[in-house]
Each structure stands twice: as C-alpha cells, then as structure tokens.
Scaffold this motif. Structure first.
Motif, mmCIF file in Angstrom:
data_model
loop_
_atom_site.group_PDB
_atom_site.id
_atom_site.type_symbol
_atom_site.label_atom_id
_atom_site.label_comp_id
_atom_site.label_asym_id
_atom_site.label_seq_id
_atom_site.Cartn_x
_atom_site.Cartn_y
_atom_site.Cartn_z
ATOM 1 N N SER A 1 0.801 -1.279 -0.092
ATOM 2 C CA SER A 1 0.003 0.057 0.015
ATOM 3 C C SER A 1 0.889 1.231 0.051
ATOM 4 C CB SER A 1 -0.814 -0.233 1.181
ATOM 5 O OG SER A 1 -1.972 -1.157 1.292
ATOM 6 N N HIS A 2 2.018 1.226 0.683
ATOM 7 C CA HIS A 2 2.853 2.318 0.678
ATOM 8 C C HIS A 2 3.519 2.564 -0.437
ATOM 9 C CE1 HIS A 2 6.011 5.275 1.947
ATOM 10 N NE2 HIS A 2 6.764 4.378 1.453
ATOM 11 N N ARG A 3 3.871 1.742 -1.222
ATOM 12 C CA ARG A 3 4.580 1.853 -2.602
ATOM 13 C C ARG A 3 3.475 2.457 -3.505
ATOM 14 N NH1 ARG A 3 9.493 -0.054 -1.714
ATOM 15 N NH2 ARG A 3 9.835 -2.254 -0.791
ATOM 16 N N ILE A 4 2.396 2.163 -3.451
ATOM 17 C CA ILE A 4 1.341 2.664 -4.236
ATOM 18 C C ILE A 4 1.172 4.042 -3.766
ATOM 19 C CG2 ILE A 4 -1.106 2.546 -4.960
ATOM 20 C CD1 ILE A 4 -1.133 -0.346 -4.618
ATOM 21 N N ALA A 5 0.876 4.393 -2.555
ATOM 22 C CA ALA A 5 0.651 5.770 -2.140
ATOM 23 C C ALA A 5 1.876 6.568 -2.390
ATOM 24 C CB ALA A 5 0.388 5.781 -0.498
ATOM 25 N N HIS A 6 3.176 6.066 -2.297
ATOM 26 C CA HIS A 6 4.428 6.919 -2.513
ATOM 27 C C HIS A 6 4.411 7.117 -3.887
ATOM 28 C CE1 HIS A 6 8.614 8.143 -1.777
ATOM 29 N NE2 HIS A 6 8.904 7.523 -3.003
ATOM 30 N N LYS A 7 4.114 6.604 -4.711
ATOM 31 C CA LYS A 7 4.207 6.807 -6.123
ATOM 32 C C LYS A 7 3.148 7.886 -6.576
ATOM 33 C CE LYS A 7 6.294 5.031 -8.584
ATOM 34 N NZ LYS A 7 7.742 5.651 -9.226
ATOM 35 N N LEU A 8 1.760 7.771 -5.845
ATOM 36 C CA LEU A 8 0.951 8.949 -5.997
ATOM 37 C C LEU A 8 1.533 10.257 -5.464
ATOM 38 C CD1 LEU A 8 -2.314 7.020 -5.102
ATOM 39 C CD2 LEU A 8 -1.565 7.593 -7.528
#
Length: 221
Positions: A41-48
């Motif tokens: 989830s963090h990797r997705i949020a970080h990219k956004l």
C-alpha cells in the motif's frame, strides 16, 4: 514501470521467506502478513505522492493504518527488500529514508522530535535490524549493518557495524550476531550493568593495592 513494480513486490515477498521461518506458502504471506500489505500500500501511495496527487496518498495511508496497525507516511522513502515482522504499532514518519535489506519488528517508531520543518526523521542505512519497541528519533543517521536492540531509544547518529542498546541508546562494542547476521536479542548486554560491574572491579582492585593496617602487637592493649 509496471514490470519494475511487480519485481519489487516479488522481492518483498521473497525476503519474508528468507527472514521468517513461520512463512509456509504464498497465500499465507499475501493474506496474513500485515507488514507486506502495509508495504505494498505504501509503495502505491508513495508513487501517487511523487506524482503530486493530492489527498489520495494520505487516504491510502490512513486506511492501511486502520487495517494493518502500521502507519507509514506516503512521502517516506523505503528501499528494496524491506520487511516489517509482526508490524503492530510501527510508525514511519514523513521524511524517513530507509535503505535496502532492512528488518524492523513491532512497535518500532522512526519519528521526529518536535514541530520542526524539513528533514526531521531518521535515515536508516542498508542491512539494518531494529528490534521490537525501539524508537529512532530525529534527523539522525543509522549506519549500514547496524543492529538496534529491543526497547532502545536512539537520538544520536550511529556508525556502521554497531550494536546499540539501552535508553538512551549506547553503542556496544561486542557483536551479538549469529553466523547468519541476525541480532541475538537474548544475548545483548545491559550497558548500565556492565558499567556498574566495571566500577565494582576497579574498587576491588584499588582496595587490594592499598596498604593494610598493622595488626595489634600481642600483649598490648
């Protein structure tokens, strides 16, 4: 880009098998490891967040915290093969930077020390292990291959290849690491106890070197 993201997730899954002997199969790792779920989830949020998308990254982080008990700010930078074991109560602040092959346990905080702006959270080097309940606070650097014992509170920079224990954290010279490079939490010494023992031995040595009083002469009062 999608292939790169998938490969990174594969690495995250692989490291769980390597570092947790309780990992039995893929389904168990995907659905029963909150550390992995929070990391994906963090990797997705970080990219956004990197793309400048408003609100959504924090919203993902918020719901991930509710679901997993792990709070990672979307702007925190996390390297490859990061593993959160157990995970409950882990907090990773906004300006935290984490290197590759880092392992942390439950109740770890990588946090700030106040309301200052700019870089205010730790930078964690490569191949670092942080034990359960440890707090690493402020804009400090933890060197590569460092081990931080459970319950320690670290507020100053730590060089490479060190073991840190205590409150506040103190560098222990001995390497309490097994042949696989894993920190042996049950063999970490208490630095306060070690210092008291050292002082005790010094006092005994001084007493043995001091002149002894002459015994009384027989027949004299």
């Amino acid at each position: 880009m999608l292939i790169r993201a998938i490969n990174k997730i594969k690495e995250d899954i692989k490291v769980i098998y390597e570092k947790d002997p309780a990992a039995n199969n893929l389904a168990e790792v995907l659905f029963c490891y909150p550390g992995l779920q929070a990391l994906i989830s963090h990797r997705i949020a970080h990219k956004l967040a990197y793309w400048g998308v408003p609100f959504l990254p924090r919203f993902i982080s918020y719901w991930t915290r509710i679901f997993t008990g792990i709070e990672i700010h979307p702007k925190a930078r996390i390297g490859n093969r990061f593993f959160i074991d157990h995970g409950e109560g882990v907090v990773i602040g906004e300006t935290t930077i984490i290197g590759d092959d880092v392992l942390i346990y439950q109740q770890v905080t990588l946090g700030g020390t106040g309301n200052e702006h700019g870089k205010r959270h730790p930078t964690i080097g490569n191949n670092v292990i942080i034990g359960a309940g440890a707090k690493v606070l402020g804009n400090i650097t933890i060197g590569d291959n460092t081990r931080i014992g459970a319950g320690s509170v670290v507020v100053e920079n730590v060089p490479e290849h060190c073991t840190v224990v205590g409150v506040p954290g103190r560098v222990v010279q001995q390497k309490f690491i097994n042949q696989d490079g894993i920190l042996m939490h049950n063999r970490i010494p208490d630095p306060v106890k070690c210092e008291l023992n050292r002082l005790k031995y010094e006092i005994q040595e001084l007493k043995s070197q001091s002149p002894q009083p002459n015994p009384p002469h027989p027949g004299r009062e």
